[in-house]
Write an enzyme that holds these catalytic residues in place. Structure first.
Site, mmCIF file in Angstrom:
data_model
loop_
_atom_site.group_PDB
_atom_site.id
_atom_site.type_symbol
_atom_site.label_atom_id
_atom_site.label_comp_id
_atom_site.label_asym_id
_atom_site.label_seq_id
_atom_site.Cartn_x
_atom_site.Cartn_y
_atom_site.Cartn_z
ATOM 1 C CB SER A 1 -0.954 -0.128 1.224
ATOM 2 O OG SER A 1 -1.918 0.834 1.108
ATOM 3 C CG HIS B 1 -5.471 -2.821 0.547
ATOM 4 N ND1 HIS B 1 -5.014 -2.330 -0.569
ATOM 5 C CD2 HIS B 1 -4.793 -2.053 1.428
ATOM 6 C CE1 HIS B 1 -3.973 -1.453 -0.559
ATOM 7 N NE2 HIS B 1 -3.966 -1.371 0.990
ATOM 8 C CG ASP C 1 -6.560 -3.910 -3.088
ATOM 9 O OD1 ASP C 1 -7.310 -3.561 -2.226
ATOM 10 O OD2 ASP C 1 -5.495 -3.476 -3.276
#
Length: 542
Positions: free
Chosen positions: A355, A518, A490
């Protein structure tokens, strides 16, 4: 000195392989692979299990799985002290190899299961066979037959593959002459699993232990087109054995050594077991999270013998800094930058970003490219060369829209020297966008441990690092091996945007993980670890 080094390297590249065949077959099925390995300078032993191939025993003389595996066990026992071999199992041969590893772990450099039965620690080996039979169903074996048992002391009937079964399930991609050879050479075999509750070795749940079999380096070779042991079941076996490495061979049938012999040999001989055994992974978390989110993946990597360093960025996780103390992205990334700077000369690590952690990893790769074996972006923000890193963040925000973050909040900034407001994910945002496929307890853990974070991107034109168009250069960041892991399901960084980032960075390799949200390291930790190890192995073999 250089000549001596080259000579030593050449010696290290020569291994001893012990090739173990599957049910009804014999050493003969390895004839192509054994020839290629010997031609490359390796030592090869391909024993016939008792009653198989050219072994003199009749099927009614092989009374137990111990007797059946005796040729392999005797070969292992006879190895000189200090010598270690690579055991290669095919199909049913996985049970014999597992037994040999349990008995002689100190003599095993690696155990390679080529679409083979791979039992799990702490379970009877027969459980794997029982599960496979339940998975494929009673009609799977087509015209294969059970024969009459001539020895009343042996429970269960001998079994032999039928011509249609061999043609359709085992040899469908192999050359026709290899199928003909197989039909000429197969022999009946006792299975010692089905309908034989008295079989001591196969039914012993304490046989394969973590301390011996579980401590050996194990590699499973998945064969997607295999119709003998379906790929889904192959992956089930891998999932039951944390720490097992996984490789793949494409375009092969069940008889991999006949349908794709060169690919198999290259995989077996591609790198030294000791050299491939350990890598150093540095795991970098995303926004509001901390090193804690890697707890599953880090455990699996450590269990497999690798080093795993999971860092808290400044003000995150258990890091002591308060949010108001972290004044810039440089300070936020300082724990990573300091860790990479402190690496000994010559050591190279695999940086793994998740991320928002992609920005910190990109910065580290730019500063220390010589210390980066690979930078892996796991559904992570991956900035492009020659553009400010903040541009990637700005584009993501424009892509998802203002309502995307649901109940996430901007908080009041306590430090007037920091422009922009801190941000924290809301419970609904975490549930619906980040953790929707993760176990509920991991969502609970996340809700307990997240901390507010400064973004240093939105509404902060004075942020030097994130807004510097010349920060990421082709010569440094661009020269590092970069791999992007796309996560289709995701909802935090949509797959379409993930692919946009890849498209903006030519030369980046792409991998995929399915069935993950995610928080890949929580929803699909084993798949992620297997992928990371494969990437690291490729780095060291190149």
């Amino acid at each position: 000195m250089e000549a001596a080094s080259s000579e030593a390297k050449a010696r290290r590249r020569h291994h001893q392989f012990v090739l173990v065949h599957g049910m009804c077959h014999g050493a003969w099925c390895w004839y192509k692979a054994a020839t290629a390995l010997r031609r490359a300078g390796h030592a090869v032993t391909a024993p016939d299990m008792a009653g198989c191939g050219a072994h003199p025993a009749r099927v009614d003389e092989v009374r137990s799985f111990e007797d059946y595996s005796r040729p392999l066990l005797d070969a292992m026992a006879a190895l000189p002290e200090g010598e270690r071999v690579v055991l290669v199992a095919h199909s049913h041969g996985g049970y014999s190899v597992a037994l040999a590893v349990e008995r002689f772990p100190e003599k095993v450099a690696a155990a390679v299961f080529v679409t083979a039965s791979m039992p799990a620690v702490g379970r009877p080996m027969a459980a794997t066979s029982d599960e496979l039979l339940a998975f494929v169903g009673p009609d799977f074996f087509l015209d294969s037959k059970e024969l009459e048992q001539e020895n009343p002391e042996i429970k269960g009937k001998p079994f032999i593959f039928g011509p249609n079964f061999m043609a359709q399930r085992l040899y469908h991609l192999s050359p026709p002459e290899d199928l003909t050879l197989g039909l000429m050479l197969i022999r009946p075999a006792n299975t010692f699993t089905t309908n034989n509750t008295d079989e001591v070795v196969m039914r012993d749940e304490k046989l394969v232990t973590e301390e011996r079999y579980g401590s050996a380096r194990r590699v499973f070779v998945v064969v997607e087109e295999d119709r003998g042991i379906p790929a889904e079941f192959q992956r089930r076996m891998v999932a039951q054995s944390p720490g097992v490495e996984m490789e793949e061979i494409a375009g092969a049938d069940h008889m991999v050594m006949l349908s794709q012999p060169q690919e198999l040999v290259e995989l077996l001989a591609s790198s030294e077991p000791e050299a491939r055994r350990r890598h150093h992974f540095v795991l970098v978390h995303g926004r509001c999270h901390g090193a804690w989110c890697w707890y599953k993946a880090a455990t699996a990597l450590l269990r497999a013998g690798h080093r795993a360093t999971a860092l808290d960025m400044a003000g995150c996780g258990a890091h002591p800094a308060r949010l108001a103390d972290v004044r810039s992205f440089e300070e936020y990334s300082r724990p990573l930058l300091d860790a990479v700077a402190a690496l000994p000369e010559g050591e190279r690590v695999v940086l793994v970003a998740h991320s928002h952690g992609g920005y910190s990893v990109a910065l580290a790769a730019e500063r220390f490219p010589e210390k980066v074996a690979a930078a892996v972006f796991v559904t992570a923000s991956m900035p492009a060369v020659g553009r400010p890193m903040a541009v990637t963040s700005d584009k993501l925000l424009a892509f998802v829209g203002p309502d995307f973050f649901l109940d996430s909040k901007e908080l009041e900034q306590e430090n007037p020297e920091i422009k922009g407001k801190p941000f924290i994910f809301g419970p609904n945002s975490m549930t619906q966008r980040l953790y929707h496929l993760s176990p509920p307890e991991d969502l609970t853990l996340g809700l307990m441990l997240i901390r507010p974070a400064n973004t240093f991107t939105t509404n902060n034109p004075d942020e030097v690092t994130m807004r510097d168009a010349k920060l990421l250069t082709e010569e440094r960041y661009g020269s590092a091996r970069r791999v992007f892991v796309v996560v289709e399901e995701d909802r935090g960084i949509p797959a379409e945007f993930q692919r946009r980032m890849v498209a903006q960075s030519p030369g980046v390799e792409v991998e995929e993980i399915s069935g993950a949200d995610h928080m890949v390291m929580l929803s699909r930790p084993q798949e992620l670890v297997e992928l990371l190890v494969r990437i690291a192995n490729k780095c060291t073999s190149n």
